[in-house]
Write a protein that holds these residues in place. Structure first.
Motif, PDB file in Angstrom:
ATOM      1  N   LEU A  97       0.831  -1.212   0.000  1.00 12.59           N
ATOM      2  CA  LEU A  97       0.000   0.000   0.000  1.00 12.59           C
ATOM      3  C   LEU A  97       0.859   1.253   0.000  1.00 12.59           C
ATOM      4  CD1 LEU A  97      -2.857  -0.984   2.503  1.00 12.59           C
ATOM      5  CD2 LEU A  97      -3.107  -0.515   0.061  1.00 12.59           C
ATOM      6  N   GLY A  98       1.954   1.217   0.770  1.00  5.65           N
ATOM      7  CA  GLY A  98       2.862   2.361   0.789  1.00  5.65           C
ATOM      8  C   GLY A  98       3.502   2.602  -0.568  1.00  5.65           C
ATOM      9  N   ALA A  99       3.939   1.517  -1.237  1.00  7.05           N
ATOM     10  CA  ALA A  99       4.533   1.657  -2.568  1.00  7.05           C
ATOM     11  C   ALA A  99       3.511   2.200  -3.566  1.00  7.05           C
ATOM     12  CB  ALA A  99       5.064   0.310  -3.046  1.00  7.05           C
ATOM     13  N   SER A 100       2.267   1.697  -3.476  1.00  7.73           N
ATOM     14  CA  SER A 100       1.213   2.190  -4.361  1.00  7.73           C
ATOM     15  C   SER A 100       0.919   3.662  -4.106  1.00  7.73           C
ATOM     16  CB  SER A 100      -0.051   1.351  -4.161  1.00  7.73           C
ATOM     17  OG  SER A 100      -1.104   1.821  -4.990  1.00  7.73           O
ATOM     18  N   GLY A 101       0.917   4.070  -2.827  1.00  8.96           N
ATOM     19  CA  GLY A 101       0.672   5.471  -2.495  1.00  8.96           C
ATOM     20  C   GLY A 101       1.754   6.384  -3.033  1.00  8.96           C
ATOM     21  N   ILE A 102       3.025   5.968  -2.910  1.00  9.63           N
ATOM     22  CA  ILE A 102       4.128   6.789  -3.416  1.00  9.63           C
ATOM     23  C   ILE A 102       4.042   6.927  -4.932  1.00  9.63           C
ATOM     24  CG2 ILE A 102       6.637   6.879  -3.707  1.00  9.63           C
ATOM     25  CD1 ILE A 102       6.879   5.536  -0.957  1.00  9.63           C
ATOM     26  N   MET A 103       3.772   5.819  -5.621  1.00 12.27           N
ATOM     27  CA  MET A 103       3.661   5.870  -7.074  1.00 12.27           C
ATOM     28  C   MET A 103       2.496   6.771  -7.504  1.00 12.27           C
ATOM     29  SD  MET A 103       5.969   3.813  -8.578  1.00 12.27           S
ATOM     30  CE  MET A 103       5.266   3.161 -10.077  1.00 12.27           C
ATOM     31  N   THR A 104       1.372   6.647  -6.823  1.00 14.83           N
ATOM     32  CA  THR A 104       0.202   7.467  -7.172  1.00 14.83           C
ATOM     33  C   THR A 104       0.497   8.949  -6.973  1.00 14.83           C
ATOM     34  OG1 THR A 104      -1.298   5.671  -6.536  1.00 14.83           O
ATOM     35  CG2 THR A 104      -2.233   7.875  -6.699  1.00 14.83           C
ATOM     36  N   TYR A 105       1.115   9.300  -5.863  1.00 16.82           N
ATOM     37  CA  TYR A 105       1.388  10.708  -5.557  1.00 16.82           C
ATOM     38  C   TYR A 105       2.369  11.309  -6.563  1.00 16.82           C
ATOM     39  CZ  TYR A 105       2.611  14.881  -2.893  1.00 16.82           C
ATOM     40  OH  TYR A 105       2.839  16.179  -2.508  1.00 16.82           O
ATOM     41  N   THR A 106       3.458  10.597  -6.839  1.00 15.25           N
ATOM     42  CA  THR A 106       4.463  11.147  -7.760  1.00 15.25           C
ATOM     43  C   THR A 106       3.906  11.286  -9.174  1.00 15.25           C
ATOM     44  OG1 THR A 106       5.327   8.890  -8.078  1.00 15.25           O
ATOM     45  CG2 THR A 106       6.411  10.268  -6.445  1.00 15.25           C
ATOM     46  N   ILE A 107       3.134  10.296  -9.624  1.00 16.71           N
ATOM     47  CA  ILE A 107       2.582  10.381 -10.981  1.00 16.71           C
ATOM     48  C   ILE A 107       1.572  11.517 -11.077  1.00 16.71           C
ATOM     49  CG2 ILE A 107       1.125   9.166 -12.651  1.00 16.71           C
ATOM     50  CD1 ILE A 107       2.521   6.592 -11.874  1.00 16.71           C
ATOM     51  N   MET A 108       0.736  11.707 -10.054  1.00 19.11           N
ATOM     52  CA  MET A 108      -0.209  12.830 -10.079  1.00 19.11           C
ATOM     53  C   MET A 108       0.528  14.169 -10.107  1.00 19.11           C
ATOM     54  SD  MET A 108      -3.326  11.797  -7.517  1.00 19.11           S
ATOM     55  CE  MET A 108      -4.541  10.551  -7.974  1.00 19.11           C
ATOM     56  N   SER A 109       1.617  14.267  -9.373  1.00 15.43           N
ATOM     57  CA  SER A 109       2.397  15.511  -9.360  1.00 15.43           C
ATOM     58  C   SER A 109       3.004  15.782 -10.725  1.00 15.43           C
ATOM     59  CB  SER A 109       3.485  15.432  -8.292  1.00 15.43           C
ATOM     60  OG  SER A 109       2.930  15.272  -7.007  1.00 15.43           O
ATOM     61  N   LEU A 110       3.464  14.715 -11.410  1.00 20.35           N
ATOM     62  CA  LEU A 110       4.081  14.886 -12.721  1.00 20.35           C
ATOM     63  C   LEU A 110       3.038  15.133 -13.811  1.00 20.35           C
ATOM     64  CD1 LEU A 110       6.806  12.082 -12.545  1.00 20.35           C
ATOM     65  CD2 LEU A 110       7.181  14.549 -12.468  1.00 20.35           C
ATOM     66  N   LEU A 111       1.832  14.597 -13.635  1.00 19.88           N
ATOM     67  CA  LEU A 111       0.794  14.790 -14.649  1.00 19.88           C
ATOM     68  C   LEU A 111       0.262  16.214 -14.659  1.00 19.88           C
ATOM     69  CD1 LEU A 111      -1.323  11.504 -14.420  1.00 19.88           C
ATOM     70  CD2 LEU A 111       0.319  12.163 -16.185  1.00 19.88           C
ATOM     71  N   GLY A 112       0.449  16.962 -13.554  1.00 16.51           N
ATOM     72  CA  GLY A 112      -0.007  18.352 -13.517  1.00 16.51           C
ATOM     73  C   GLY A 112       0.641  19.184 -14.612  1.00 16.51           C
ATOM     74  N   PRO A 113       1.985  19.324 -14.607  1.00 12.65           N
ATOM     75  CA  PRO A 113       2.628  20.072 -15.697  1.00 12.65           C
ATOM     76  C   PRO A 113       2.656  19.310 -17.009  1.00 12.65           C
ATOM     77  CG  PRO A 113       4.297  19.174 -14.213  1.00 12.65           C
ATOM     78  CD  PRO A 113       2.955  18.904 -13.572  1.00 12.65           C
ATOM     79  N   GLY A 114       2.525  17.975 -16.944  1.00 12.42           N
ATOM     80  CA  GLY A 114       2.623  17.172 -18.159  1.00 12.42           C
ATOM     81  C   GLY A 114       1.400  17.270 -19.046  1.00 12.42           C
ATOM     82  N   ILE A 115       0.224  16.975 -18.497  1.00 15.52           N
ATOM     83  CA  ILE A 115      -1.009  16.997 -19.292  1.00 15.52           C
ATOM     84  C   ILE A 115      -2.058  17.919 -18.697  1.00 15.52           C
ATOM     85  CG2 ILE A 115      -0.608  14.642 -20.104  1.00 15.52           C
ATOM     86  CD1 ILE A 115      -2.771  13.708 -18.147  1.00 15.52           C
ATOM     87  N   GLY A 116      -1.674  18.671 -17.651  1.00 11.97           N
ATOM     88  CA  GLY A 116      -2.625  19.602 -17.049  1.00 11.97           C
ATOM     89  C   GLY A 116      -3.587  18.963 -16.080  1.00 11.97           C
ATOM     90  N   PHE A 117      -3.255  17.774 -15.547  1.00 11.13           N
ATOM     91  CA  PHE A 117      -4.152  17.109 -14.600  1.00 11.13           C
ATOM     92  C   PHE A 117      -4.243  17.919 -13.310  1.00 11.13           C
ATOM     93  CE2 PHE A 117      -4.481  14.287 -10.872  1.00 11.13           C
ATOM     94  CZ  PHE A 117      -5.737  13.755 -11.101  1.00 11.13           C
ATOM     95  N   ALA A 118      -5.457  18.104 -12.821  1.00 12.77           N
ATOM     96  CA  ALA A 118      -5.673  18.835 -11.578  1.00 12.77           C
ATOM     97  C   ALA A 118      -6.471  17.961 -10.620  1.00 12.77           C
ATOM     98  CB  ALA A 118      -6.406  20.157 -11.834  1.00 12.77           C
ATOM     99  N   LEU A 119      -6.032  17.927  -9.390  1.00 13.53           N
ATOM    100  CA  LEU A 119      -6.670  17.086  -8.376  1.00 13.53           C
ATOM    101  C   LEU A 119      -7.849  17.828  -7.765  1.00 13.53           C
ATOM    102  CD1 LEU A 119      -6.290  14.339  -6.877  1.00 13.53           C
ATOM    103  CD2 LEU A 119      -5.034  15.613  -5.134  1.00 13.53           C
ATOM    104  N   ASN A 120      -9.037  17.244  -7.898  1.00 15.64           N
ATOM    105  CA  ASN A 120     -10.222  17.837  -7.284  1.00 15.64           C
ATOM    106  C   ASN A 120     -10.816  16.858  -6.283  1.00 15.64           C
ATOM    107  OD1 ASN A 120     -11.461  15.917  -8.911  1.00 15.64           O
ATOM    108  ND2 ASN A 120     -12.040  17.409 -10.470  1.00 15.64           N
ATOM    109  N   LEU A 121     -11.919  17.230  -5.660  1.00 14.23           N
ATOM    110  CA  LEU A 121     -12.514  16.385  -4.625  1.00 14.23           C
ATOM    111  C   LEU A 121     -12.939  15.014  -5.150  1.00 14.23           C
ATOM    112  CD1 LEU A 121     -14.602  18.947  -2.551  1.00 14.23           C
ATOM    113  CD2 LEU A 121     -12.618  17.645  -1.786  1.00 14.23           C
ATOM    114  N   PRO A 122     -13.616  14.925  -6.284  1.00 16.40           N
ATOM    115  CA  PRO A 122     -13.943  13.591  -6.787  1.00 16.40           C
ATOM    116  C   PRO A 122     -12.711  12.744  -7.072  1.00 16.40           C
ATOM    117  CG  PRO A 122     -15.320  15.229  -7.856  1.00 16.40           C
ATOM    118  CD  PRO A 122     -14.277  15.974  -7.088  1.00 16.40           C
ATOM    119  N   ALA A 123     -11.624  13.379  -7.518  1.00 16.09           N
ATOM    120  CA  ALA A 123     -10.399  12.625  -7.768  1.00 16.09           C
ATOM    121  C   ALA A 123      -9.841  12.059  -6.467  1.00 16.09           C
ATOM    122  CB  ALA A 123      -9.369  13.513  -8.447  1.00 16.09           C
TER     123      ALA A 123
END
Length: 589
Positions: free
Chosen positions: A424-450
């Motif tokens: 679970l910890g490894a999955s959490g780290i991967m999820t967090y880093t990919i979401m952070s990189l997708l922001g400048p990469g494809i414009g992904f923004a984290l909202n409440l439903p996400a």
């Protein structure tokens, strides 16, 4: 006897878990390093978490189309506005209808809100109109009857013909005489407004006591009204520019304002539209290396190419200023190039463009004109206070849920719970880093439903571990030792995990495709975490389980390992006894 095939690994064999685990850890370190190197160490937040701007647009009927406000046109406008805003790199912008005539646009904070706001309601009605006359932009005194000149200080915009086959240079020059300008106006109005067959003209004012119709276009009420509107127009006044051709249809003769190459306002009389923005196939804002200026290049569709060739062929035979065509965007002349030859299927718009303004205009033209006119009703700033409170409540709920999952794992699986928590910890780290990189990469923004999607993913990931652990425990119940049980359980567990994750990913994909706005954020996050679940189980959980099965704590079935054969009710290993055949010889008996 054939030699055994040493190159093929048998099903259920452990393989090389150390190498697989090392590759996974290297990938995780690389992603984390890339996150810190990019400078985006936190995911980009949506408007409900970070705040932003909310714009309300009210639709207005298009001139000549009183029933234009309908569901089809509103949906088309929503689609175009969404593509325009996202074309600027503003992702997670919410564009949706409200009622029958309003559109709500929510733009997250941290993006170029002003640039996006300038484009969301821009109608982008593009027309190519022939120039009938042009004069200085200020109001002018009317000329004596018979002069045929509606401006006291006319200036012909002859321009410089393009050196190539793209039209776009607008260099008005006040070199033409009043009589030439007067003939241009009179001929243009006679041709496009009030045809006067059999009329004769005179270039010399006052040459006859009975001026001819061509010398006195004001005899027709429509022409007189157009002349007066042109004479009174003050292009230096913004309100006057806005009202200059308000309500005009494409086939009307209009007056309009525009700036020349010297950044001075000029006013025009323009004929009916010969070409529309819908005929533009593609547009780009580029830097002209020869002139060192930013221009907008346009490519026309097949039908637009034929129209463009036809109009440029006609204009190239005219005298200045009637050899010009005006490129009119939302009622304003952005360029009025002259034409000296028939042009092909492309053109350019030049003017006082900066890089941003050229690319903005190209973006608008590329995604099409809005089918309706919109008026900005309200612009409000959305604070992140409410979203922050909801996020805090959501994170608390997620933490409680995660804690309950961990308690259950520890109580039921004991030592195996450590493997689940590490996964679970490894999955959490991967999820967090990919979401952070997708922001400048494809414009992904984290909202409440996400965030909700990420919390739901905890259960999906934990379910995969439980499936694998139960398969191992089933093998131990059958009397096998831990190491072969781990390998024999994997193919069966793998099949179940893949089927389960495929169903979850399919549901997320369908939800992403058929919904809009915030629900897409939920679907995207759910799909992303489902894919990461497969990666973590295959490249982390399985290798770690294989390596730990070689340790004494787990291999010996320690009571706290979660794999104690006695506690699991394991059957004794099956032993086969050799059957002794009965003797057939009576002597042997």
């Amino acid at each position: 006897m054939a030699a055994p095939n040493k190159g093929r690994r048998q099903a259920g064999s452990p393989g090389r878990p150390g190498r697989t685990l090392a590759l996974f850890l290297i990938a995780m370190v690389a992603l984390t390093g890339g996150m810190f190197w990019s400078g985006h160490v936190t995911p980009r937040l949506g408007i409900d978490l970070a705040g932003g701007t909310s714009i309300t647009l009210q639709a207005k009927n298009t001139p000549g189309k009183p029933n234009a406000i309908n569901k089809t046109n509103m949906d088309t406008a929503v689609s175009i506005i969404e593509r325009r805003v996202n074309g600027l790199g503003v992702s997670e912008a919410e564009v949706q209808t409200q009622g029958s005539s309003n559109i709500i646009v929510n733009i997250p904070k941290g993006t170029n809100e002003k640039q996006a706001r300038d484009q969301v309601g821009t109608t982008a009605q593009l027309y190519f109109r022939p120039v009938l006359t042009v004069a200085a932009g200020g109001p002018t005194a009317p000329q004596p009857s018979g002069s045929g000149t509606p401006s006291g200080s006319p200036s012909s915009s002859a321009g410089n013909p393009s050196s190539d086959e793209s039209a776009g240079n607008s260099d008005p020059s006040p070199s033409s005489s009043s009589s030439t300008q007067g003939r241009a106006v009179t001929e243009g109005l006679k041709k496009d407004v009030t045809p006067s067959p059999g009329a004769s003209s005179s270039d010399k004012p006052g040459s006859s006591d009975k001026p001819s119709p061509s010398a006195t276009p004001s005899t027709d009420p429509a022409t007189a009204a157009l002349e007066k509107k042109f004479t009174d127009l003050d292009c230096t006044n913004q309100a006057a520019r806005t009202k200059a051709n308000q309500g005009a249809a494409p086939k009307d003769t209009i007056v309009a304002c525009g700036k020349n190459s010297g950044d001075q306002w000029e006013k025009y009389i323009l004929g009916p539209a010969e070409l529309e923005g819908t005929d533009v196939d593609d547009a780009k804002g580029v830097l002209d290396p020869q002139r060192g200026i930013w221009i907008v290049t346009m490519d026309f569709s097949s039908g637009g190419t034929k129209k463009f060739q036809s109009i440029t062929g006609k204009l190239s035979q005219q005298q200045p200023p009637m050899n010009q065509f005006a490129i009119v965007l939302d009622g304003n002349v952005v360029s009025a190039p002259s034409v000296s030859q028939t042009l092909g299927g492309s053109a350019e718009i030049s003017g006082s463009f900066t890089q941003q303004s050229a690319q903005d205009l190209a973006n608008i033209l590329s995604y099409g004109a809005l089918p309706l006119s919109f008026q900005e009703q309200s612009v409000t700033t959305v604070t992140a206070a409410l979203g922050g409170e909801q996020l805090e409540a959501g994170l608390i709920a997620g933490a409680i849920g995660l804690a309950l999952v961990v308690i259950y794992l520890v109580a039921y699986y004991r030592g195996l719970a450590g493997i689940a928590i590490l996964s679970l910890g490894a999955s959490g780290i991967m999820t967090y880093t990919i979401m952070s990189l997708l922001g400048p990469g494809i414009g992904f923004a984290l909202n409440l439903p996400a965030v909700c999607g990420a919390i739901v993913a905890i259960g999906i990931t934990a379910d995969s571990f439980i499936v694998y652990f139960e398969r191992i425990r089933d093998e131990i119940r059958e009397g096998r030792t831990l190491r072969p049980a781990v390998e024999r359980a994997w193919p069966r567990a793998r099949r179940t995990i893949l089927v389960s994750d495929f169903v979850s990913f399919l549901a997320a994909a369908v939800l992403f495709l058929v919904t809009v706005g915030k629900v897409q954020g939920f679907a995207f996050t759910l799909g992303l975490t489902t894919l990461l679940d497969v990666v973590v189980v295959f490249f982390f959980t399985k290798p770690v389980m294989t390596l730990l099965a070689r340790t004494k704590f787990f291999a010996s079935g320690h009571p706290w390992s979660g794999l104690d054969p006695k506690r699991l009710g394991a059957k004794p290993p099956l032993r086969r006894s050799r059957r002794v055949s009965a003797p057939t010889d009576p002597k042997e008996a």
